[in-house]
Design an enzyme around this catalytic site. Structure first.
Site, PDB file in Angstrom:
ATOM      1  CG  ASP A   1      23.543 -46.085  26.092  1.00 33.05           C
ATOM      2  OD1 ASP A   1      22.971 -47.103  26.539  1.00 33.05           O
ATOM      3  OD2 ASP A   1      24.692 -46.085  25.637  1.00 33.05           O
TER       4      ASP A   1
ATOM      5  CG  HIS B   1      20.110 -39.643  28.051  1.00 35.96           C
ATOM      6  ND1 HIS B   1      21.010 -40.545  27.529  1.00 35.96           N
ATOM      7  CD2 HIS B   1      19.055 -39.621  27.176  1.00 35.96           C
ATOM      8  CE1 HIS B   1      20.538 -41.037  26.395  1.00 35.96           C
ATOM      9  NE2 HIS B   1      19.360 -40.498  26.162  1.00 35.96           N
TER      10      HIS B   1
END
Length: 548
Positions: A522, A518
């Site tokens: 995304d 992350h």
């Protein structure tokens, strides 16, 4: 002439079998050239030349057992003279200037003093060749400190290569003078790792070790003999030095064949070594006799083992976590604790892909290739990465740069002989489906035999875990750092689905689960990437438009 000694292969291994010599006496060798393949009880290991030169002697014939820290082969380094009389005389003058300046003293003990003084100087322990093209490793943990006394074969440092955690042991007894590489830093193969002063001022070389003993009283030698014989007597019950039990690869294989553990069989060899005869005697006595030994026969050094035994349910089996499994465990812990993971799930309709594979299988078999779905997964992934290069990137150690990688090297998790491995197919974007299939077949076979080359485990950029091959449907994979994504593929199930006319039809459905880093990726990015990948797999003929 220089003798190359078999390096410490780690994990308690004290010997190995010479499987194949790649060189012959008289051959010219280059630095890092493969010279011999040896087989430990775990895997086939390739030993490379430390430097360029000419081979003068092979000490261990093919099929024989080579000992760790013992000479494996001899060579003359490039530019080195063949030990001419002039060179020997010059070297002797440099090593023994006192003998040239004054006559030898009458007292033999006085004559031994210059040699003892010279040999008491600190010696550098050179990091041995770890094999398979490894040129450096990270110092994970020092087991010793400067000034400490060490014993021969005592574990001194844990190092991590790109493949596994290894334990380096002391070549002989002595005192630690200096640690050259701090914890967490990179140590180079063939460079000094630590310095030590040999015990009693005795030199490392085997030829010189007999000289001081001859010129000194016999009492110290007898004391050393008694000291060394003590541990042997205590450890014949199965405990080797520093908690390890010495055994040859053949003995370990025999133990596995009979479903026995090394610690079950009392060793009668030196330092508690388990011999083939010990196993035969153990089997002849019978499992019940050996497992239910009377308390009087137990060693007084092993009282702590009694609580682990349960008369109703047997005893707890303890197995050290070492090698690839230990390295993978540490790597997964580091990945899960340092990378913020997020998961993304999807379904693939692989009905058309299965039909295409069935049509192509005869052609692949005619070319000795086994065509599974994995080559299609890899090729479609490489095509999708062209539009989403962030999936083929990595974050630098400082966390302030994204490095986009020029080649798509797709790894695949394989449950191999030595544990879970993730070898990768290099340059998938440049390969045909048949070439990818051939590489997958080669890597899978090597992993199952425990002989994957280090190069095949390095430089992976993204990974696939095919849990469906074992019957799994869903999984939440852990990223294979420093990669930024991994996908777990579930099994194919024939399930009812609605077609364009709202009719229920039978379709081949496969579940997939992505894990992304992350920090770089995304949810929207991985969703769009997955849709592109899914498009190629659900309509596989569209890949033809993009093949070079």
């Amino acid at each position: 002439m220089t003798e190359f000694k078999l390096p410490d292969i780690g994990e308690g291994i004290v010997e190995c079998e010479v499987v194949e010599w790649r060189i012959q006496e008289g051959d010219v060798i280059e630095e890092d050239q493969p010279v011999v393949e040896v087989m430990t009880d775990k895997a086939l290991v390739e030993i490379t030349a430390p430097e360029a030169g000419r081979v003068t002697r092979l000490f261990v014939p093919k099929g024989e057992i080579a000992k760790v820290h013992a000479p494996l082969f001899a060579y003359e380094a490039q530019g080195e003279t063949a030990a001419s009389p002039e060179a020997q005389a010059s070297e002797q003058q440099r090593d023994e200037p006192e003998n040239q300046a004054t006559p030898a003293p009458a007292d033999p003990q006085e004559g031994a003093r210059p040699a003892a003084t010279a040999s008491a100087a600190a010696k550098d322990f050179i990091l041995p060749d770890l094999g398979e093209g490894i040129v450096e490793c990270e110092v994970v943990e020092w087991r010793i400190k400067e000034g400490e006394t060490i014993e021969e074969d005592q574990p001194v440092v844990d190092v991590m290569t790109d493949k596994a955690m290894m334990e380096i042991t002391a070549p002989e007894a002595g005192r630690v003078a200096k640690l050259h590489v701090p914890k967490g830093e990179i140590a180079k193969v063939h460079a000094p790792l630590f310095a030590y002063e040999p015990a009693d001022g005795e030199p490392v070389g085997e030829q010189a070790s007999s000289e001081p003993a001859a010129s000194t009283p016999r009492a110290p030698q007898a004391a050393r003999t008694e000291a060394s014989s003590g541990p042997v007597t205590r450890e014949t019950g199965g405990q080797g030095p520093h908690g390890r039990i010495p055994a040859s690869p053949a003995v370990r294989r025999l133990l596995r064949e009979h479903g026995l553990r090394l610690e079950q069989v009392p060793g009668s060899g030196k330092q508690g070594r388990v011999l083939k005869e010990d196993i035969q005697a153990f089997l002849a006595r019978g499992e019940t006799t050996s497992a239910e030994a009377s308390p009087a026969a137990a060693s007084p050094a092993e009282p702590a083992r009694a609580p682990a035994r349960n008369s109703a349910q047997g005893e707890v089996r303890v197995e050290p976590m070492r090698g690839i499994r230990a390295a993978m465990a540490r790597k997964m812990v580091a990945s899960a604790s340092t990378i913020p993971h997020f998961q993304y799930g999807e379904e693939l309709d692989v009905t058309e892909l299965l039909a295409l594979r069935e049509r192509l299988k005869p052609e692949a078999q005619a070319r000795d290739a086994r065509l599974t779905l994995m080559p299609f997964f890899m090729k479609a992934m490489a095509l999708s990465i062209r539009d989403f290069p962030i999936l083929n990137s990595r974050l630098n150690e400082a966390g302030d740069e994204i490095h986009y990688l020029p080649s798509c090297n797709i790894g695949m998790a394989v449950d191999g002989k030595a544990g879970l491995m993730v070898p990768n197919v290099k340059g998938v974007e440049r390969l045909s489906l048949l070439e990818i299939a051939g590489e997958i077949q080669r890597l899978t076979q090597d992993a199952r035999e425990g002989r994957v080359a280090s190069a095949d485990l390095q430089e992976g950029t993204i990974s696939i875990s095919n849990i469906g091959a074992l019957g799994g449907t869903y999984a939440a994979p852990i990223i294979n750092a420093p990669e930024v994504a991994i996908v777990a593929i579930g099994k194919t199930q024939w399930l009812p689905r609605f077609d364009a006319d709202d009719k229920v039809v039978k379709r081949a459905i496969m579940t997939i689960t992505w894990a992304g880093d992350h920090r770089l990726i995304d949810g929207g990015t991985i969703a769009r990437f997955c849709n592109a990948w899914k498009g190629y797999l659900e309509a596989p003929e569209t890949m033809l438009l993009h093949l070079g």
